[in-house]
Scaffold this active site. Structure first.
Site, PDB file in Angstrom:
ATOM      1  N   HIS A 230       0.930  -1.501   0.048  1.00 14.07           N
ATOM      2  CA  HIS A 230       0.146   0.123   0.095  1.00 14.07           C
ATOM      3  C   HIS A 230       0.908   1.283  -0.060  1.00 14.07           C
ATOM      4  O   HIS A 230       0.694   2.323  -0.847  1.00 14.07           O
ATOM      5  CB  HIS A 230      -1.049   0.157   1.206  1.00 14.07           C
ATOM      6  CG  HIS A 230      -1.649   1.225   1.517  1.00 14.07           C
ATOM      7  ND1 HIS A 230      -3.223   1.107   1.137  1.00 14.07           N
ATOM      8  CD2 HIS A 230      -1.397   2.545   2.132  1.00 14.07           C
ATOM      9  CE1 HIS A 230      -3.491   2.512   1.511  1.00 14.07           C
ATOM     10  NE2 HIS A 230      -2.562   3.294   2.045  1.00 14.07           N
ATOM     11  N   GLU A 231       1.761   1.341   0.917  1.00 15.70           N
ATOM     12  CA  GLU A 231       2.837   2.339   0.941  1.00 15.70           C
ATOM     13  C   GLU A 231       3.685   2.513  -0.423  1.00 15.70           C
ATOM     14  O   GLU A 231       3.954   3.619  -0.837  1.00 15.70           O
ATOM     15  CB  GLU A 231       3.646   2.404   2.048  1.00 15.70           C
ATOM     16  CG  GLU A 231       2.901   2.048   3.617  1.00 15.70           C
ATOM     17  CD  GLU A 231       1.957   3.338   3.580  1.00 15.70           C
ATOM     18  OE1 GLU A 231       2.332   4.535   3.141  1.00 15.70           O
ATOM     19  OE2 GLU A 231       0.960   3.228   4.230  1.00 15.70           O
TER      20      GLU A 231
END
Lengths: 185, 339
Positions: free
Chosen positions: B162-163
């Site tokens: 996600h990051e």
């Protein structure tokens, strides 16, 4: 005026052809780059297996057969590594399966898993399996994009003129790797 | 790449374009806010002194405000990564926890085909992560101690992916710039408070205070007036700036979840991670409001529904629901989960 319109159309087509050609080259390079990543990770696995077997063999007296099979699969994978991609994929799939079996056996020896050195090697094995899997996923995604360009009209015209061939997907089975739960392809 | 995703998901390019428009709008609004704050203070000061016409102060104040905004933006691009990492109190991860998380990041970098960002560690029990980066750099990913303690390997991979998606889709650039701009409101508010203190102390110490006499004959040091007025203006402005930042932040979270699944192909693990974090019952000790929009989940859980509306992130339950929908009942064969 008519000349200008014709000239304009020719320029637009030429620009599109250059872009399509560069896209194909870029796609093929991305596949080569992805392939070299897989290659690195497979070699990493080849190097890791003897260390792992060495670390667990004393504690696993009565599992010698499992260990022998892992070593054999590893040696076979090393032998065919630079040869035919099909044979290579088959040997690597075999190695992955044998390693998966070994991992399952190691699971039954808690004192072995608790050993710091073994734990480190198991983490190494896990990450290597994941890296092989992800590098293969990236490679195959790129092959899909590239093959679509080669086959789909109108970029297929440029592919035909430039002699761009379809690339093969790499089919190495997941051994010890976390099985992905969805396939987006 | 034909991606088959069930439900109302997503055309990445269109989403990305929309996000970019929103980013520019948000940054321009923050600039305008700083200009307006400057103008307000300028007018206030001139009215207080009652000598020159108020618009002089307004124009001068607006100019100073815009200069500050320009300065903050330049600083954000040049020093934003370092400054934000310092704000987050990021450090190098400790040896024993580092191996697994470093490996996870390496694996995902291969999957996403991007340059490897630097990994950092935040000593906080609250499980969270964030991405910092400026366009053209590989960027930075921070994870908290709580995250590595609580999550299984595949869940950790979902969060890190996600990051990584935030970095890949340039969300991090925007987040870092807004964090710096937004941070400057905080800074100016604190500066105003300091000004009040210093002015009062000076006034007490010297027998002949540097008092400015307003046209109504009031006696109050100019510094105290600017301090109080400035504090009020910047406190109000930071609320507005907060709304601007959150308006651009929510849709990015949806998109990063989707893009994370594109990397890991494992929506269930990401949903598990979100549920674990939501149910952890832990509280963040180091997170600050100025950086909350950078995080994987909002470190300040919303209590009342009003605050939910004003959150930088979509509700966790909504994110989980969408991810579960993507994984579906058939996509999770029994025993596929590693021990």
């Amino acid at each position: 005026m008519g000349m200008l319109i014709v000239l304009g159309i020719v320029v637009v087509i030429a620009l599109w052809a250059v872009a399509a050609y560069n896209g194909l080259i870029g796609g093929r390079n991305a596949i080569r780059n992805a392939w070299s990543q897989i290659d690195v990770q497979l070699r990493r696995r080849h190097d890791l297996v003897p260390n792992l077997v060495e670390a667990v063999k004393d504690a696993m007296d009565f599992e010698q057969e499992t260990l022998t099979r892992v070593i054999e699969a590893r040696n076979q994978a090393v032998r065919v590594h630079d040869g035919d991609p099909k044979a290579m994929a088959a040997a690597e799939s075999m190695l992955g399966r044998e390693l998966g079996r070994l991992m399952a056996v190691v699971e039954q020896y808690p004192e072995l898993k608790a050993h710091a050195h073994v734990a480190r090697l198991l983490e190494e094995l896990t990450t290597t399996e994941n890296r092989i899997g992800f590098a293969r996923q990236y490679h195959n995604d790129n092959v899909l994009i590239y093959n679509n360009r080669v086959q789909m009209f109108p970029s297929s015209i440029i592919a035909g003129l430039g002699g761009f061939k379809l690339e093969n997907y790499l089919e190495i089975e997941d051994g010890a790797r976390t099985t992905p739960r969805v396939d987006l392809r | 790449l034909p991606i088959r995703l069930p439900g109302a998901v997503p055309d990445f390019r269109a989403l990305q374009a929309a996000n970019l428009r929103r980013s520019w709008l948000a940054v321009s609004l923050l600039w305008a806010l700083l200009g307006a704050a400057g103008a307000g203070i300028g007018v206030g000061v001139v009215l207080w002194e009652g000598v020159r016409p108020p618009w002089h102060g307004g124009v001068l104040g607006a100019a100073v405000g815009m200069m500050l905004a320009l300065l903050a933006t330049v600083v954000a691009f040049m020093r934003g990564e370092t400054a934000t990492l310092a704000m987050l109190r990021a450090e190098d991860p400790p040896e024993e926890a580092a191996r697994r998380i470093h490996n996870v990041l390496d694996e995902l970098t291969l999957a996403a085909g991007v340059r490897r960002p630097t990994l950092h560690w935040i000593d906080d029990a609250y499980p969270n992560a964030c991405a910092i980066g400026i366009h053209g750099h590989p960027g930075h990913i921070c994870v908290t101690r709580g995250l590595t303690e609580m999550l299984e390997r595949d869940e950790l991979a979902g969060v890190v992916a996600h990051e990584l998606a935030h970095l890949k889709h340039e969300d991090a650039t925007f987040a870092t710039v807004t964090a710096t701009l937004y941070g400057s409101f905080y800074f100016l508010r604190e500066l105003s408070a300091d000004l009040i203190e210093v002015s009062i102390l000076r006034n007490v110490r010297s027998h002949e205070p540097r008092t400015s006499v307003g046209r109504h004959g009031k006696h109050m040091p100019l510094g105290v007036f600017i301090g109080i007025f400035g504090w009020i203006v910047f406190a109000l402005m930071s609320v507005v700036a907060y709304l601007v930042v959150l308006s651009a932040s929510r849709s990015r979270e949806w998109m990063a979840d989707m893009a994370a699944v594109e990397i890991t192909r494992d929506p269930a693990a990401l949903a598990d991670a979100l549920e674990k974090i939501a149910g952890s019952g832990r509280r963040s000790l180091v997170a600050s409001r100025a950086v909350q929009h950078l995080y994987f989940v909002n470190p300040f859980p919303a209590g009342a529904s009003l605050f939910a509306l004003l959150s930088t992130h979509p509700p966790i339950e909504e994110r989980v629901r969408l991810l579960r929908q993507m994984s579906g009942p058939s996509a999770k064969p029994a025993g596929s989960r590693p021990a």
